[in-house]
Each structure stands twice: as structure tokens, then as C-alpha cells.
Enzyme design. Sequence first.
Site, PDB file in Angstrom:
ATOM      1  N   PRO A 141      28.653 127.959  98.443  1.00  0.00           N
ATOM      2  CA  PRO A 141      29.490 126.785  98.689  1.00  0.00           C
ATOM      3  C   PRO A 141      29.874 125.982  97.441  1.00  0.00           C
ATOM      4  O   PRO A 141      29.454 124.837  97.263  1.00  0.00           O
ATOM      5  CB  PRO A 141      28.651 125.964  99.663  1.00  0.00           C
ATOM      6  CG  PRO A 141      27.236 126.312  99.302  1.00  0.00           C
ATOM      7  CD  PRO A 141      27.271 127.761  98.902  1.00  0.00           C
ATOM      8  N   CYS A 142      30.729 126.567  96.629  1.00  0.00           N
ATOM      9  CA  CYS A 142      31.211 125.887  95.432  1.00  0.00           C
ATOM     10  C   CYS A 142      32.021 124.639  95.791  1.00  0.00           C
ATOM     11  O   CYS A 142      32.149 123.725  94.969  1.00  0.00           O
ATOM     12  CB  CYS A 142      32.024 126.841  94.562  1.00  0.00           C
ATOM     13  SG  CYS A 142      33.359 127.676  95.431  1.00  0.00           S
ATOM     14  N   HIS A 143      32.535 124.581  97.013  1.00  0.00           N
ATOM     15  CA  HIS A 143      33.307 123.409  97.442  1.00  0.00           C
ATOM     16  C   HIS A 143      32.440 122.157  97.532  1.00  0.00           C
ATOM     17  O   HIS A 143      32.966 121.045  97.552  1.00  0.00           O
ATOM     18  CB  HIS A 143      34.003 123.679  98.785  1.00  0.00           C
ATOM     19  CG  HIS A 143      33.072 124.009  99.904  1.00  0.00           C
ATOM     20  ND1 HIS A 143      32.569 125.279 100.103  1.00  0.00           N
ATOM     21  CD2 HIS A 143      32.551 123.237 100.897  1.00  0.00           C
ATOM     22  CE1 HIS A 143      31.784 125.267 101.168  1.00  0.00           C
ATOM     23  NE2 HIS A 143      31.759 124.038 101.664  1.00  0.00           N
TER      24      HIS A 143
END
Length: 175
Positions: A141-143
Site C-alpha cells: 500500500p504505497c498509497h
Amino acid sequence: MITNGPEQFLLDRLETPIGTALLVSDSKGYLRALDWDDYEERMMQLLRRQYRAASLVPGSAPGSVRKALSAYFRGSLDRLGEIKWRVGGTPFQRSVWEALPAIPAGTTLSYGTLATRLKVPKAVRAVGHANGANPISVVIPCHRLIGADGSLTGYGGGIERKRWLLTHEGVELKA
């Protein structure tokens, strides 16, 4: 002497509320990449950097990957943890990517805070670059990484997707 040819990855597509996701998996059922059809060229560049000899062929992602992602997009946020994945990249990139799933859904972290957690507090930009090279969007989950001031900074799939993902996970964003 017998040599193995280049590893072959399977390319599948999954419709989501924010566009068509491209799913790249290997023969052992590991997810190797997830990106968006409107960013396919960027995904291909990332794959070439990480797996120089790999090739892509049309195929189906494992049913468990498709089910977990579909459940996530329907609101079962914890289902991402069920997906088996593998990444290439440098040791530093992998350390960033392995740290991202520890950020719970519904929360965010600044790049600087993650750098500090990784015991490299001066490597904020390097953390940002590694985050930007993440080949497995959503699942890794780079977001969930945002600017120190709470702003939404770049996202490989576009800021509007990042906004949607964070809102979907229950994050209250600045107006």
C-alpha cells in the site's frame, strides 16, 4: 548443461471501481505486479528493471488473488494480507516495500516517519523513490504514504486513485 529460459509471468486484468487493474503473477501463484491499464507502459518498465529476462503472456491470476482484491474493493480491507507476493528490486527498495503493509488500512504515514522507522531518517527522498518504484500497487500500500504536511503527494496510478483508495479505507483527507 540445461539452462532455464526467462521466467514467464502471466498478465491478467481485473475490473475495479477505479479502473482496470493489470495483475502479473508467476507460475507459483505469487503476485509480481499490480498496476492500472492506463499506466501499462510504466508497469512494463518497472518489470524490465526488476526482472530483466522475464516475459509476459496472457493468463489468469490465481483465484485467491482475484478474490482477495475483489473483496478489498467491496470493503473487506483486511483481505489484501491474504495475497502472496514477491518483488525484485534492491535491498533498500525491498525494505521499504516490506514495511508498507505494516501501515494499517485507514491510516497514513509520512515519508519521513517511514524513513525513521527504517532507521534511515535522512533517507526521506530515497524512501519516496522506492515507494514510487513499487511494482505491486494497492497490495503493497504505497498509497498510504503522504507528505509531512498531510498532502497527497505523487502516486503512480494518479492522485485521484490515491484519493479514492484512502477514502475507501476510511482516511479523512484535507479538503
